[in-house]
Design a protein around this motif. Structure first.
Motif, PDB file in Angstrom:
ATOM      1  N   SER A 264       8.881   6.021   1.335  1.00 35.77           N
ATOM      2  CA  SER A 264       9.822   4.765   1.599  1.00 35.77           C
ATOM      3  C   SER A 264      10.520   4.160   3.120  1.00 35.77           C
ATOM      4  O   SER A 264      10.576   2.980   3.230  1.00 35.77           O
ATOM      5  CB  SER A 264      11.313   5.097   0.975  1.00 35.77           C
ATOM      6  N   ALA A 265      10.548   5.278   3.687  1.00 41.48           N
ATOM      7  CA  ALA A 265      10.813   5.135   5.522  1.00 41.48           C
ATOM      8  C   ALA A 265      10.063   4.483   5.957  1.00 41.48           C
ATOM      9  O   ALA A 265      10.103   2.974   6.486  1.00 41.48           O
ATOM     10  CB  ALA A 265      11.040   6.538   6.320  1.00 41.48           C
ATOM     11  N   ALA A 266       8.371   4.550   5.639  1.00 41.22           N
ATOM     12  CA  ALA A 266       7.553   3.493   5.808  1.00 41.22           C
ATOM     13  C   ALA A 266       7.652   2.409   5.736  1.00 41.22           C
ATOM     14  O   ALA A 266       7.402   1.430   6.059  1.00 41.22           O
ATOM     15  CB  ALA A 266       6.267   4.449   5.925  1.00 41.22           C
ATOM     16  N   ILE A 267       8.339   1.815   4.349  1.00 41.60           N
ATOM     17  CA  ILE A 267       7.877   0.923   3.816  1.00 41.60           C
ATOM     18  C   ILE A 267       9.091  -0.302   5.261  1.00 41.60           C
ATOM     19  O   ILE A 267       9.369  -1.221   4.768  1.00 41.60           O
ATOM     20  CB  ILE A 267       8.846   1.060   2.743  1.00 41.60           C
ATOM     21  N   VAL A 268      10.120   0.808   4.693  1.00 41.57           N
ATOM     22  CA  VAL A 268      12.064   0.236   5.692  1.00 41.57           C
ATOM     23  C   VAL A 268      10.841  -0.271   7.301  1.00 41.57           C
ATOM     24  O   VAL A 268      11.086  -1.676   7.715  1.00 41.57           O
ATOM     25  CB  VAL A 268      12.345   1.386   6.129  1.00 41.57           C
ATOM     26  N   TYR A 269      10.122   0.447   8.114  1.00 36.97           N
ATOM     27  CA  TYR A 269       9.621   0.389   9.206  1.00 36.97           C
ATOM     28  C   TYR A 269       8.651  -1.101   9.113  1.00 36.97           C
ATOM     29  O   TYR A 269       8.699  -2.007  10.052  1.00 36.97           O
ATOM     30  CB  TYR A 269       8.398   1.052   9.383  1.00 36.97           C
ATOM     31  N   THR A 270       7.835  -1.509   7.851  1.00 35.11           N
ATOM     32  CA  THR A 270       7.147  -2.772   7.720  1.00 35.11           C
ATOM     33  C   THR A 270       7.474  -3.420   7.667  1.00 35.11           C
ATOM     34  O   THR A 270       7.561  -4.652   7.987  1.00 35.11           O
ATOM     35  CB  THR A 270       5.621  -2.836   6.319  1.00 35.11           C
TER      36      THR A 270
ATOM     37  N   GLY B 171       1.177  -1.596   0.581  1.00 38.42           N
ATOM     38  CA  GLY B 171       0.158  -0.073   0.016  1.00 38.42           C
ATOM     39  C   GLY B 171       0.783   1.263   0.023  1.00 38.42           C
ATOM     40  O   GLY B 171       0.636   1.961  -0.608  1.00 38.42           O
ATOM     41  N   PHE B 172       1.629   0.800   1.205  1.00 33.29           N
ATOM     42  CA  PHE B 172       2.879   2.124   0.894  1.00 33.29           C
ATOM     43  C   PHE B 172       3.274   2.544  -0.505  1.00 33.29           C
ATOM     44  O   PHE B 172       3.654   3.216  -0.473  1.00 33.29           O
ATOM     45  CB  PHE B 172       3.741   2.606   1.630  1.00 33.29           C
ATOM     46  N   ALA B 173       3.867   1.330  -1.347  1.00 33.38           N
ATOM     47  CA  ALA B 173       4.698   1.626  -2.486  1.00 33.38           C
ATOM     48  C   ALA B 173       3.957   1.976  -3.222  1.00 33.38           C
ATOM     49  O   ALA B 173       3.804   2.899  -3.980  1.00 33.38           O
ATOM     50  CB  ALA B 173       5.144   0.262  -2.466  1.00 33.38           C
ATOM     51  N   GLY B 174       2.535   1.671  -3.248  1.00 36.95           N
ATOM     52  CA  GLY B 174       1.492   1.961  -4.379  1.00 36.95           C
ATOM     53  C   GLY B 174       1.174   3.847  -3.866  1.00 36.95           C
ATOM     54  O   GLY B 174       1.356   4.535  -5.397  1.00 36.95           O
ATOM     55  N   ALA B 175       1.557   3.398  -3.288  1.00 39.34           N
ATOM     56  CA  ALA B 175       0.948   5.142  -2.892  1.00 39.34           C
ATOM     57  C   ALA B 175       2.314   5.922  -3.193  1.00 39.34           C
ATOM     58  O   ALA B 175       2.028   7.654  -4.164  1.00 39.34           O
ATOM     59  CB  ALA B 175       0.587   5.441  -1.349  1.00 39.34           C
ATOM     60  N   ALA B 176       3.145   5.775  -2.814  1.00 40.27           N
ATOM     61  CA  ALA B 176       4.871   6.981  -3.741  1.00 40.27           C
ATOM     62  C   ALA B 176       3.739   7.197  -5.059  1.00 40.27           C
ATOM     63  O   ALA B 176       4.467   7.226  -5.428  1.00 40.27           O
ATOM     64  CB  ALA B 176       5.720   5.861  -2.898  1.00 40.27           C
ATOM     65  N   TYR B 177       3.924   5.160  -5.855  1.00 38.74           N
ATOM     66  CA  TYR B 177       3.909   5.611  -7.076  1.00 38.74           C
ATOM     67  C   TYR B 177       2.409   6.248  -8.078  1.00 38.74           C
ATOM     68  O   TYR B 177       3.013   6.772  -8.556  1.00 38.74           O
ATOM     69  CB  TYR B 177       4.339   4.119  -7.844  1.00 38.74           C
ATOM     70  N   ALA B 178       2.126   6.391  -7.310  1.00 38.18           N
ATOM     71  CA  ALA B 178       0.804   6.817  -7.682  1.00 38.18           C
ATOM     72  C   ALA B 178       0.989   8.707  -7.350  1.00 38.18           C
ATOM     73  O   ALA B 178       0.292   9.072  -8.074  1.00 38.18           O
ATOM     74  CB  ALA B 178      -0.642   6.606  -6.756  1.00 38.18           C
ATOM     75  N   ILE B 179       1.486   8.972  -6.203  1.00 40.06           N
ATOM     76  CA  ILE B 179       2.164  10.455  -6.092  1.00 40.06           C
ATOM     77  C   ILE B 179       2.393  10.951  -6.903  1.00 40.06           C
ATOM     78  O   ILE B 179       2.240  11.919  -7.546  1.00 40.06           O
ATOM     79  CB  ILE B 179       2.373  10.505  -4.743  1.00 40.06           C
ATOM     80  N   ARG B 180       3.942   9.965  -7.207  1.00 40.13           N
ATOM     81  CA  ARG B 180       4.675  10.035  -8.920  1.00 40.13           C
ATOM     82  C   ARG B 180       4.278  10.592  -9.658  1.00 40.13           C
ATOM     83  O   ARG B 180       5.074  11.056 -10.746  1.00 40.13           O
ATOM     84  CB  ARG B 180       5.481   9.178  -8.416  1.00 40.13           C
ATOM     85  N   ALA B 181       2.991   9.793 -10.098  1.00 38.46           N
ATOM     86  CA  ALA B 181       3.010   9.284 -11.693  1.00 38.46           C
ATOM     87  C   ALA B 181       2.235  11.071 -11.799  1.00 38.46           C
ATOM     88  O   ALA B 181       1.486  11.434 -12.854  1.00 38.46           O
ATOM     89  CB  ALA B 181       1.671   8.778 -11.763  1.00 38.46           C
TER      90      ALA B 181
END
Length: 138
Positions: free
Chosen positions: A43-49, A18-28
């Motif tokens: 990306s830091a949130a992903i590292v936490y997970t 979900g975090f990765a999807g949000a990051a790529y959606a924001i980037r797009a």
């Protein structure tokens, strides 16, 4: 093993996706500082997970410290030519290591981790309080 303990790893996988999807959606959808800052925080949130996935019993504070330390290590490693050279080998490596140091990212990594630390602490404290037996009144 409690129900929550059994579901923590699958939940971390879903959360990271979900975090990765949000990051790529924001980037797009956006360009500029919002894209950059949200990318660092997410990306830091992903590292936490990932930290919680690897070691579920870890306290929220320890997991947060580990995630931020890892992000800072990767960011400061970008002051050397190694990450940029490795990033030229492929898209995945570039996503994992980045290419250039950005001091602003150093400040945004905790922004992505601190809310997760707080939520993790809250839910763990709530689960502990529900697991404790209530005293019987006479």
């Amino acid at each position: 093993m409690s129900l929550a303990a059994r579901w923590i790893r699958p939940l971390m996988v879903v959360t990271a996706v979900g975090f990765a999807g949000a990051a790529y959606a924001i980037r797009a959808a956006l360009d500029g500082p919002v894209e950059q800052y949200s990318g660092a925080a997410l990306s830091a949130a992903i590292v936490y997970t990932i930290v919680i996935f690897i070691r579920p019993p870890l306290s929220s504070l320890a997991a947060g410290a580990a995630a931020i330390a890892y992000c800072w290590f990767i960011e400061f490693a970008q002051l050397t030519p190694v990450p940029e050279a490795l990033s030229q080998r492929g898209w995945i490596v570039r996503q994992l290591l980045g290419a250039r140091f950005d001091p602003v990212d150093v400040a945004w990594y905790p922004v992505g981790v601190v809310p997760l630390v707080a939520a993790h602490w809250f839910f763990r404290a709530r689960a502990r309080s529900q697991a404790e037996p209530t005293p019987v009144e006479l």
